[in-house]
Design a protein around this motif. Structure first.
Motif, PDB file in Angstrom:
ATOM      1  N   CYS A  81      -8.782   6.974   1.423  1.00  0.00           N
ATOM      2  CA  CYS A  81      -7.227   6.442   1.229  1.00  0.00           C
ATOM      3  C   CYS A  81      -6.542   6.322   2.173  1.00  0.00           C
ATOM      4  CB  CYS A  81      -6.692   7.321  -0.011  1.00  0.00           C
ATOM      5  SG  CYS A  81      -5.196   6.592  -0.332  1.00  0.00           S
ATOM      6  N   THR A  82      -6.185   5.080   2.555  1.00  0.00           N
ATOM      7  CA  THR A  82      -5.579   4.773   3.872  1.00  0.00           C
ATOM      8  C   THR A  82      -4.227   4.058   3.698  1.00  0.00           C
ATOM      9  OG1 THR A  82      -6.836   2.759   4.212  1.00  0.00           O
ATOM     10  CG2 THR A  82      -7.401   4.763   5.209  1.00  0.00           C
ATOM     11  N   SER A  83      -3.785   4.099   2.461  1.00  0.00           N
ATOM     12  CA  SER A  83      -2.410   3.307   1.983  1.00  0.00           C
ATOM     13  C   SER A  83      -1.841   4.197   0.921  1.00  0.00           C
ATOM     14  CB  SER A  83      -2.506   2.140   1.456  1.00  0.00           C
ATOM     15  OG  SER A  83      -3.355   1.780   0.680  1.00  0.00           O
ATOM     16  N   GLY A  84      -0.404   3.918   0.738  1.00  0.00           N
ATOM     17  CA  GLY A  84       0.347   4.646  -0.260  1.00  0.00           C
ATOM     18  C   GLY A  84       0.847   6.095   0.109  1.00  0.00           C
ATOM     19  N   ALA A  85       1.711   6.563  -0.808  1.00  0.00           N
ATOM     20  CA  ALA A  85       2.370   7.874  -0.717  1.00  0.00           C
ATOM     21  C   ALA A  85       3.178   8.211  -1.807  1.00  0.00           C
ATOM     22  CB  ALA A  85       3.001   7.983   0.592  1.00  0.00           C
ATOM     23  N   SER A  86       2.644   9.484  -2.370  1.00  0.00           N
ATOM     24  CA  SER A  86       3.362   9.853  -3.632  1.00  0.00           C
ATOM     25  C   SER A  86       4.103  11.017  -3.683  1.00  0.00           C
ATOM     26  CB  SER A  86       2.234   9.746  -4.947  1.00  0.00           C
ATOM     27  OG  SER A  86       1.802   8.500  -5.058  1.00  0.00           O
ATOM     28  N   HIS A  87       3.642  11.867  -2.899  1.00  0.00           N
ATOM     29  CA  HIS A  87       4.137  13.475  -3.111  1.00  0.00           C
ATOM     30  C   HIS A  87       3.662  14.063  -1.730  1.00  0.00           C
ATOM     31  CE1 HIS A  87       5.242  16.884  -5.484  1.00  0.00           C
ATOM     32  NE2 HIS A  87       4.047  17.559  -5.325  1.00  0.00           N
TER      33      HIS A  87
END
Length: 215
Positions: free
Chosen positions: A111-117
């Motif tokens: 996973c190399t994109s996004g951020a949630s927590h």
């Protein structure tokens, strides 16, 4: 400057706190004492990144050594800017590292994109990463266990602690002394709790092992 063991101990001190209680308000107030990027937290906003940042502030880790923000995406960009970001999901973190998740991760590949927590790594044991997280579940600080190299891992922050450089390798300087690094690497290899300390030893043992902790 702080050590990884101090970072873990401080994160552990917040376990059990909940949205609105005294410890939670302390985290928010500590964050607001700096207002990174002009950001201001409040007692009702999501507070996982506030927890991470407040702990770094309390440890006096400046922003050349770690990332400050109440936004997980910004934690990533700031970590990249100062060279402490590890993109690989398969990285095996050390105590005191930060782990960032992305809940929309497909589970296919790295996973190399996004951020949630975000959370603070407590330890790695038997293939699981144990993470202390503010704003976990229904608004409390608790521990999550997640498999190494599993789905939802976005990447890791590796702050520049006093001992950070030595924690990244099992290669030690041969100096005839058993110190904190020798203990820590031994703990990592054996899969025990890794804090660099030989705990609950007699005081007389300290002359043989400077890393003894005589509680």
């Amino acid at each position: 400057m702080a050590t990884r063991a101090q970072a873990v101990a401080l994160a552990e001190s917040y376990i059990g706190c909940r949205t609105g209680d005294k410890q939670h308000r302390k985290l928010v107030n500590t964050f607001n004492s700096v207002k990174p990027h002009g950001e201001v937290g409040n007692y009702s906003c999501a507070w996982c990144a506030i927890t991470w940042t407040a702990i770094m502030i309390q440890l006096k880790m400046d922003r050349t050594k770690t990332a400050y923000s109440y936004n997980c995406g910004r934690l990533i960009s700031d970590s990249k800017a100062i060279g402490i970001w590890v993109e690989s999901d398969a990285y095996v973190p050390f105590p005191g590292d930060g782990i960032i998740y992305y809940w929309s991760d497909s589970g296919k590949g790295d996973c190399t994109s996004g951020a949630s927590h975000v959370g603070n790594v407590q330890e790695v044991k038997t293939g699981y990463i144990y993470v202390i997280e503010g704003n976990k579940g229904s608004g409390y600080c608790g521990i999550r266990a997640i498999k190494v190299n599993s789905r939802y891992i976005r990447g890791f922050m590796t702050p520049k602690y006093d001992d950070a450089g030595n924690f990244e390798t099992t290669k030690l300087d041969v100096d005839g002394s058993w110190g904190t690094m020798t203990t820590l690497v031994s703990q990592q290899i054996l899969g025990t709790f890794a804090d660099g300390m030989v705990s609950q030893q007699d005081k007389d043992d300290k002359k043989y092992c400077p890393a003894c902790e005589t509680s």
